[in-house]
Design a protein around this motif. Structure first.
Motif, PDB file in Angstrom:
ATOM      1  N   ARG A  17      -7.879   0.949  -6.424  1.00  0.00           N
ATOM      2  CA  ARG A  17      -8.222  -0.012  -5.320  1.00  0.00           C
ATOM      3  C   ARG A  17      -7.981  -1.310  -5.455  1.00  0.00           C
ATOM      4  O   ARG A  17      -7.459  -2.203  -4.828  1.00  0.00           O
ATOM      5  CB  ARG A  17      -9.535   0.428  -4.557  1.00  0.00           C
TER       6      ARG A  17
ATOM      7  N   HIS B 196       0.445   3.299  -3.370  1.00  0.00           N
ATOM      8  CA  HIS B 196      -0.476   4.105  -2.924  1.00  0.00           C
ATOM      9  C   HIS B 196      -1.037   5.170  -3.937  1.00  0.00           C
ATOM     10  O   HIS B 196      -2.088   5.823  -3.947  1.00  0.00           O
ATOM     11  CB  HIS B 196      -0.383   4.825  -1.587  1.00  0.00           C
ATOM     12  N   ASP B 197      -0.082   5.750  -4.744  1.00  0.00           N
ATOM     13  CA  ASP B 197      -0.356   6.743  -5.736  1.00  0.00           C
ATOM     14  C   ASP B 197      -0.250   6.311  -7.221  1.00  0.00           C
ATOM     15  O   ASP B 197      -0.073   7.147  -8.000  1.00  0.00           O
ATOM     16  CB  ASP B 197       0.602   7.983  -5.372  1.00  0.00           C
TER      17      ASP B 197
ATOM     18  N   VAL C 192       0.685  -1.165   0.116  1.00  0.00           N
ATOM     19  CA  VAL C 192      -0.024   0.022   0.036  1.00  0.00           C
ATOM     20  C   VAL C 192       0.943   1.284  -0.045  1.00  0.00           C
ATOM     21  O   VAL C 192       0.557   2.270  -0.919  1.00  0.00           O
ATOM     22  CB  VAL C 192      -0.815  -0.135   1.384  1.00  0.00           C
ATOM     23  N   ASP C 193       1.923   1.305   0.903  1.00  0.00           N
ATOM     24  CA  ASP C 193       2.880   2.427   0.784  1.00  0.00           C
ATOM     25  C   ASP C 193       3.299   2.521  -0.496  1.00  0.00           C
ATOM     26  O   ASP C 193       3.639   3.644  -0.964  1.00  0.00           O
ATOM     27  CB  ASP C 193       3.815   2.193   1.674  1.00  0.00           C
TER      28      ASP C 193
ATOM     29  N   LEU D  83      -4.335  -2.754  -5.580  1.00  0.00           N
ATOM     30  CA  LEU D  83      -3.875  -2.956  -4.230  1.00  0.00           C
ATOM     31  C   LEU D  83      -4.403  -4.056  -3.831  1.00  0.00           C
ATOM     32  O   LEU D  83      -3.736  -4.878  -3.090  1.00  0.00           O
ATOM     33  CB  LEU D  83      -4.089  -1.722  -3.543  1.00  0.00           C
TER      34      LEU D  83
END
Length: 101
Positions: free
Chosen positions: A31, A20-21, A16-17, A34
C-alpha cells in the motif's frame, strides 16, 4: 484522487492498475508503495521531500525504500509482467525493451 487534475487521476489509476499485485512481503508495504508512487508521479522532477504531502509521508517513503524487502526487482516485477502481457497482444509488431543502465 485529485478532482481538479484529471491527468493526475489518470496517472494514479494507471499506477494502481500496473502495480496492484506487487509482492513486497507485507500488505502495508504494498500500500505504501502505491501511495508513494502516486506522490512521486505527481511531481516527477521533484525530490521525495517535494513530492510527499507532509513530513510523515516523507519519512514513510524513505523507510519504504530502506527496507530490504523493497528491491527494484520486486517493484518492477508487476510492470514487467504487464508489459509482457501487452506485448503478447501486438500480433508480431516490433517491440523494443529499454534496460536502465
Amino acid at each position: 484522487m485529485d478532482t481538479e487534475n484529471p491527468e493526475l487521476d489518470e496517472l494514479s489509476a494507471w499506477l494502481v492498475d500496473e502495480l496492484h499485485d506487487v509482492a513486497l512481503g507485507d500488505k502495508r508495504l504494498n500500500r505504501r508503495l502505491l501511495t508513494t508512487g502516486a506522490q512521486l508521479a505527481a511531481r516527477p522532477s521533484g525530490s521525495i521531500n517535494q513530492a510527499c504531502a507532509d513530513w510523515a509521508d516523507t519519512k514513510a517513503a524513505y523507510r519504504l525504500f530502506a527496507k530490504a524487502k523493497t528491491t527494484a526487482e520486486k517493484i518492477r516485477a508487476p510492470h514487467d509482467r504487464r508489459t509482457r502481457e501487452r506485448a503478447r497482444g501486438t500480433n508480431g509488431s516490433l517491440l523494443f525493451r529499454i534496460r536502465p543502465t
